[in-house]
Each structure stands twice: as structure tokens, then as C-alpha cells.
Design an enzyme around this catalytic site. Structure first.
Site, PDB file in Angstrom:
ATOM      1  N   GLN A  38       0.826  -1.204   0.000  1.00 33.64           N
ATOM      2  CA  GLN A  38       0.000   0.000   0.000  1.00 33.64           C
ATOM      3  C   GLN A  38       0.863   1.257   0.000  1.00 33.64           C
ATOM      4  O   GLN A  38       2.073   1.188   0.149  1.00 33.64           O
ATOM      5  CB  GLN A  38      -0.906  -0.004   1.246  1.00 33.64           C
ATOM      6  CG  GLN A  38      -0.147  -0.220   2.553  1.00 33.64           C
ATOM      7  CD  GLN A  38      -0.958  -0.945   3.605  1.00 33.64           C
ATOM      8  OE1 GLN A  38      -2.179  -0.890   3.593  1.00 33.64           O
ATOM      9  NE2 GLN A  38      -0.296  -1.618   4.537  1.00 33.64           N
ATOM     10  N   ASP A 163      -8.441  -5.108  13.424  1.00 33.28           N
ATOM     11  CA  ASP A 163      -8.220  -3.655  13.373  1.00 33.28           C
ATOM     12  C   ASP A 163      -7.690  -3.325  11.981  1.00 33.28           C
ATOM     13  O   ASP A 163      -6.498  -3.091  11.791  1.00 33.28           O
ATOM     14  CB  ASP A 163      -7.214  -3.272  14.470  1.00 33.28           C
ATOM     15  CG  ASP A 163      -6.953  -1.787  14.500  1.00 33.28           C
ATOM     16  OD1 ASP A 163      -7.754  -1.035  13.914  1.00 33.28           O
ATOM     17  OD2 ASP A 163      -5.953  -1.383  15.113  1.00 33.28           O
TER      18      ASP A 163
HETATM   19  N1  SPD Z   1     -11.974   4.606   7.052  1.00 35.75           N
HETATM   20  C1  SPD Z   1     -10.888   4.319   7.919  1.00 35.75           C
HETATM   21  C2  SPD Z   1     -11.159   3.247   8.881  1.00 35.75           C
HETATM   22  C3  SPD Z   1      -9.923   2.915   9.618  1.00 35.75           C
HETATM   23  C4  SPD Z   1     -10.010   1.694  10.410  1.00 35.75           C
HETATM   24  N2  SPD Z   1      -8.748   1.195  10.839  1.00 35.75           N
HETATM   25  C5  SPD Z   1      -8.018   2.006  11.686  1.00 35.75           C
HETATM   26  C6  SPD Z   1      -6.789   1.360  12.223  1.00 35.75           C
HETATM   27  C7  SPD Z   1      -6.365   2.043  13.468  1.00 35.75           C
HETATM   28  N3  SPD Z   1      -5.573   1.221  14.291  1.00 35.75           N
END
Ligand code: SPD
Length: 313
Positions: A38, A163
Site C-alpha cells: 500500500q 483492526d
Molecule cells: N476509514 C478508515 C477506517 C480505519 C479503520 N482502521 C483504523 C486502524 C487504526 N488502528
């Protein structure tokens, strides 16, 4: 125009839909890389402090990250009750593992992250978020693809916390919002295990995507619920979906929750307590209706996809 003086020369453009775009100003670019997986920016925002952006989507900032990490982690660990072995998938910034380690019952907090470059950059720039949590002897970081690691090794996890970044086309997260992945996770849970995943924005026009993920989870787990929190860097309220092998406490008594947290958790919680949990467990009617009345599921053949810079046009 009065009140509209702009103080940034550089803006990150986050596509919410093809014609709805939000800008956050960047005061300083601390690190920028195209990794194997990414595009990563670590930036300093005057409003939100240091933050991580992946593929044009804001992931976290030091100022408001607790509004996301606390409900994601503590809702699941509270619902489990006495979590020992917790697996975090994704979460390069370390905020989720930091919160998991606040539970005294936790003996192993293992994180599987696909992108070592992003993890190392977060270690360097986002100390306010990870707070050195990987130095804790109960914590472990492993690098790999979450789907492959779980399919190969399974496990006997009390809680699995996903996460993840958003499922953009061609992004590392896309396969992880599917029934197949949820099934793999279910099989890797110990009896009474709990699974939680960020599940997309909950306001129109994105709520169909959220409902689809919640519904898909409901085809895999006996007990499910969904909730959301409002983290300003994400612009829109972000949903979470939870599946469990045992019944969930969806009508929590705040005083009882607070007593359990006082016994089980070490360290400060800024968002999460009994009253907050009662709010989280009360999703609004339109959202419950969306989940109940839709039909589509997210599968590897037809996965949930969000709009963003990763989308092919
Ligand atoms: N649209 C963004 C959503 C982000 C979710 N993941 C966040 C990771 C933070 N640890």
C-alpha cells in the site's frame, strides 16, 4: 471569506464516494512510502497531531484514536469476560494491542500485521499511540497475511480483534471482510470466544455496506451485534460488528460494567465505561432495520468494497 482562512499548503484528499471528497490539511509529511502492499503517509496535522494514512484513507491520529481503539477492543474483551489469549489482526499503529494489555487477565496479545514497513514507521513516529506496548512480555508481533496465518495455524483465541484498513479494491484488507474469513476466525476461537471487526461507516449512503458485513457475520456466528463510534478523522461515524460463541450482554447495567472494569482493567480509559457501553449496545432503528431487511452478503466471490484511492476506474 470570514472564518475560512486556510493554513495548509498540502491536503490529503479522501474519497468517501466518487463525488464526495473530504480534505484534511497536512502541516508536515514525516514519511511517505509505497510499500509492497500500500501507499503509506505518516503526517502531522495541526488539528489532529501525528497520523497514519494508508491508500489515501486516514487510519489514526494521536488526538482522536481513543475514540476508535477503546470501543473496538474493550467492547469485545468485556463481552468475553476473562480474556487470556487475544489475537489482533492488522493494527500496525499498536493502539489496539495497547488497549488489550490493559486487561489483567490477558496472558498473550499477539498481533499479525501484513506490512512490516508500516509497522516500523508507526513504531518510529506514533509512540504516543503504541506507548511501547510491544516491549511488554505479554505482547508479540508477527508479520504475515492474517487469512493465511489463521488457515494454517488456527488457534484457540478468546478474542480476535480485526483492526483493519478499509476493503478497497486490491487492498490487503479486502478478503478479510468476507464470510469465508469470518468462518476461518470462528474456527480459531476457543469456546465462548468473541470476534470483532471495524465494519464501515454507519450513515447514509454507506450504511448498506455496514449492514452487509453485520448480516454476513450473522451467518457465521450464533450471536451478533453491531455498534459505532465517532472519530473525527474518519469524517463519518464508523461501525463495528461483533460475533460471539456465547450470548452477548446487549442490555448492560452500567454500575455492573464499571465494577467489572475496576477489577479487570489497569490503566486509564477515556471513552469506555458502563454508560458508554450501554450507548454502544443501542444502535439506532434505521440501522437495525438495514441489517434485518437486507439480503446481500459479503463473500470472496463478491466482497464488500469501499470507495477510495485503491478503487480501479
Ligand atoms: N476509514 C478508515 C477506517 C480505519 C479503520 N482502521 C483504523 C486502524 C487504526 N488502528
Amino acid at each position: 471569506m470570514a472564518g475560512s482562512k486556510l493554513t495548509c499548503d498540502y491536503w490529503i484528499t479522501e474519497y468517501m464516494t466518487e463525488d464526495d471528497v473530504h480534505l484534511h490539511g497536512v502541516a508536515e509529511m514525516l514519511e511517505f512510502k509505497r510499500t509492497e502492499y500500500q501507499e503509506m503517509s505518516i503526517v502531522r496535522s495541526k488539528t489532529f497531531g501525528t497520523g497514519l494514512v494508508l491508500d489515501g484513507k486516514w487510519q489514526t491520529t494521536v488526538r482522536d484514536e481513543f475514540l476508535y481503539h477503546e470501543p473496538l477492543v474493550h467492547t469485545a474483551l468485556y463481552q468475553h469476560g476473562a480474556p487470556k489469549r487475544v489475537l489482533v489482526l492488522g493494527g500496525a499503529d499498536g493502539g489496539a494491542v495497547r488497549e488489550v494489555l490493559k486487561w489483567k487477565s490477558v496472558t498473550n496479545a499477539v498481533q499479525v500485521e501484513i506490512d512490516e514497513v508500516v509497522f516500523n514507521a508507526c513504531q518510529e513516529h506514533l509512540g504516543e499511540i503504541h506507548q511501547g506496548c510491544f516491549q511488554n512480555p505479554r505482547a508479540e508481533i508477527r508479520f504475515g497475511d492474517a487469512f493465511e496465518v489463521l488457515e494454517k495455524e488456527g488457534g484457540s483465541w478468546d478474542v480476535i480483534v480485526c483492526d483493519l484498513s478499509d476493503p478497497l479494491e486490491d487492498s490487503p484488507a479486502m478478503d478479510l471482510f468476507t464470510r469465508e474469513f469470518f468462518t476461518t476466525c470462528r474456527e480459531a476461537l476457543a469456546p465462548g470466544g468473541v470476534f470483532v471487526i471495524q465494519a464501515g461507516p454507519v450513515t447514509p449512503p454507506f450504511d448498506d455496506g455496514h449492514a452487509r458485513i453485520v448480516r454476513t457475520l450473522g451467518t457465521v456466528f450464533e450471536h451478533t451485534t453491531h455498534f459505532f463510534s465517532c472519530t473525527p478523522t474518519y469524517v463519518v461515524p464508523l461501525g463495528f460488528a461483533m460475533g460471539s460463541l456465547k450470548p452477548l450482554d446487549t442490555d448492560p447495567e452500567p454500575a455492573k460494567v464499571d465494577a467489572i472494569l475496576a477489577q479487570s482493567v489497569e490503566g486509564e480509559l477515556k471513552f469506555f465505561d458502563g454508560i458508554a457501553l450501554r450507548g454502544l449496545m443501542s444502535p439506532p432503528k434505521y440501522l437495525r432495520d438495514k441489517v434485518a431487511n437486507g439480503e446481500s452478503l459479503s463473500t470472496l466471490d463478491d466482497p464488500a468494497r469501499y470507495t477510495g484511492s485503491g478503487v480501479k476506474s
